[in-house]
Design a protein around this motif. Structure first.
Motif, PDB file in Angstrom:
ATOM      1  N   GLU A 187       8.653 -18.630  28.830  1.00 25.91           N
ATOM      2  CA  GLU A 187       9.573 -17.990  27.669  1.00 25.91           C
ATOM      3  C   GLU A 187      10.589 -17.686  27.625  1.00 25.91           C
ATOM      4  N   ILE A 198       9.619 -14.883  22.363  1.00 27.63           N
ATOM      5  CA  ILE A 198       8.069 -14.861  22.860  1.00 27.63           C
ATOM      6  C   ILE A 198       7.018 -13.641  22.960  1.00 27.63           C
ATOM      7  N   THR A 199       6.426 -12.833  21.850  1.00 27.74           N
ATOM      8  CA  THR A 199       5.709 -11.726  21.682  1.00 27.74           C
ATOM      9  C   THR A 199       4.276 -12.097  20.922  1.00 27.74           C
ATOM     10  N   ASP A 200       4.152 -13.118  20.077  1.00 30.33           N
ATOM     11  CA  ASP A 200       3.107 -12.906  19.599  1.00 30.33           C
ATOM     12  C   ASP A 200       3.271 -15.076  19.294  1.00 30.33           C
ATOM     13  N   ALA A 201       1.542 -15.701  18.716  1.00 34.01           N
ATOM     14  CA  ALA A 201       1.909 -16.190  18.186  1.00 34.01           C
ATOM     15  C   ALA A 201       2.593 -16.942  17.323  1.00 34.01           C
ATOM     16  N   ALA A 202       2.375 -16.066  16.113  1.00 35.29           N
ATOM     17  CA  ALA A 202       4.382 -16.223  15.113  1.00 35.29           C
ATOM     18  C   ALA A 202       5.553 -16.653  15.712  1.00 35.29           C
ATOM     19  N   SER A 203       5.598 -15.662  16.997  1.00 36.25           N
ATOM     20  CA  SER A 203       6.665 -16.008  17.185  1.00 36.25           C
ATOM     21  C   SER A 203       6.875 -17.691  18.224  1.00 36.25           C
ATOM     22  N   THR A 205       5.351 -20.140  17.253  1.00 33.64           N
ATOM     23  CA  THR A 205       5.638 -21.181  16.242  1.00 33.64           C
ATOM     24  C   THR A 205       6.676 -21.368  15.624  1.00 33.64           C
ATOM     25  N   GLN A 226      -0.840 -16.319  31.036  1.00 33.57           N
ATOM     26  CA  GLN A 226      -1.285 -16.870  30.019  1.00 33.57           C
ATOM     27  C   GLN A 226      -2.081 -18.322  29.678  1.00 33.57           C
ATOM     28  N   ARG A 238      -3.220 -23.677  22.625  1.00 28.59           N
ATOM     29  CA  ARG A 238      -2.991 -23.230  24.191  1.00 28.59           C
ATOM     30  C   ARG A 238      -3.657 -24.069  24.897  1.00 28.59           C
TER      31      ARG A 238
END
Length: 311
Positions: A187, A198-203, A205, A226, A238
């Motif tokens: 990451e 990168i902090t979440d699913a959107a980032s 993507t 993770q 994932r």
């Protein structure tokens, strides 16, 4: 089927300094132990691939010093073809100083040494190995010019290319990305290349989209405890990590790459299965000290998989 893998990369001797925690500016601390081990991102990945049954050829460079001879012997002992490892006079073999904290996290300082002399000319001298390869892998511990030459040759021969962009770089690498089939940063490395934290699913993507837009087919971002993230053929998935107590994270990412590619089909049709295998390999690696000494065999990975629990 046995995968034929060519790895262009670094060869280092690792000095592992055991410390309670990183020193503050101006602070002097004591180490509790000093270990010496074979390593280097390229060499680690080659050992991981070979120990999982892949036919592995290495392109790289060492000095003619005692450490260079040791690393040459270590690669041979792991069944790796070293015909294209140059031995450079009057140049030290690559060095890595690993600050290993009590909690298992590490910080690494590298002296490139002979690794800095890995060149397009050396790649050209190794042209024949690309004709038989299924995969070509490289990283950023050797010059990018050599990586470009290797991936160019791989494309000429229809070989799948895999880039592990480590250590992290904030320099544009669009020329190399256009020649990359699979990219596998962690990451932090992804954020340095894309500018997207990168902090979440959107980032995740958004980060994958950055690489896809530059020609990369498959994006794998490793996320430590993770697990890992895959974006390929319009789908995202994932892959969880496995529950273990980490002793030393050195070579965990390299083990993931080498183990994964040892199992991967050249058409990428089994990416998730190969990533799951790689996660098991990494989980074993972090339970031991050092780079080469911690990288598991295929038998150990398969045995671990029978009782392992994912997070």
């Amino acid at each position: 089927m046995t995968n034929n893998i060519v790895i262009l990369g670094s060869i280092n001797v690792d000095r592992i300094l055991h410390i309670a925690q990183l020193p503050q500016p101006g602070e002097t601390i004591k180490m509790t132990q000093l270990d010496l081990a074979a390593g280097g991102k390229g060499a680690n990945q080659a050992v991981a691939a070979a120990r999982s049954g892949a036919a592995t050829t290495f392109i790289g460079a060492v000095g003619t010093d005692a450490e260079g001879r040791m690393m040459h012997e270590q690669l041979v002992a792991n069944g790796i073809n070293v015909d294209h490892v140059a031995q450079v006079a009057d140049m030290v073999t690559g060095q890595a100083y690993i600050l290993l904290q009590a909690g298992g996290q590490n910080s690494i300082i590298i002296n490139a040494g002979a690794n800095a002399l890995v060149s397009p000319a050396l790649v050209a001298q190794s042209e024949a190995v690309f004709e038989q390869a299924d995969f070509v892998i490289t990283q950023f511990e050797t010059p990018v010019a050599a990586a470009l030459a290797a991936f160019d040759s791989a494309r000429d021969h229809g070989v799948t290319t895999i880039l592990n962009p480590a250590p992290a770089s904030d320099q544009p690498q669009d020329d190399l990305l256009r020649l990359t089939d699979v990219i596998a940063p962690n990451e932090t490395e992804s954020a340095r290349l894309t500018g997207i934290k990168i902090t979440d699913a959107a980032s995740l993507t958004a980060s994958a989209a950055y690489f896809h837009q530059r020609g990369v087919k498959a994006v794998i971002i490793t996320l430590g405890e993770q697990g890992s993230f895959l974006s390929y053929a319009g789908q995202e998935q994932r892959v969880p990590a496995f529950r273990v107590d980490a002793v030393d994270t050195t070579a965990a990412g390299d083990t993931f790459i080498g183990a994964m590619v040892s199992q991967l089909r050249p058409d990428l049709s089994n990416l998730v299965a190969a990533m799951t295998y790689a996660s098991k390999a990494s989980a074993l690696t972090v339970q031991k000290l050092g780079a080469f000494p911690s990288i598991p065999t295929e038998k150990a990975i398969q045995s671990f998989g029978q009782s392992a629990q994912q997070r």
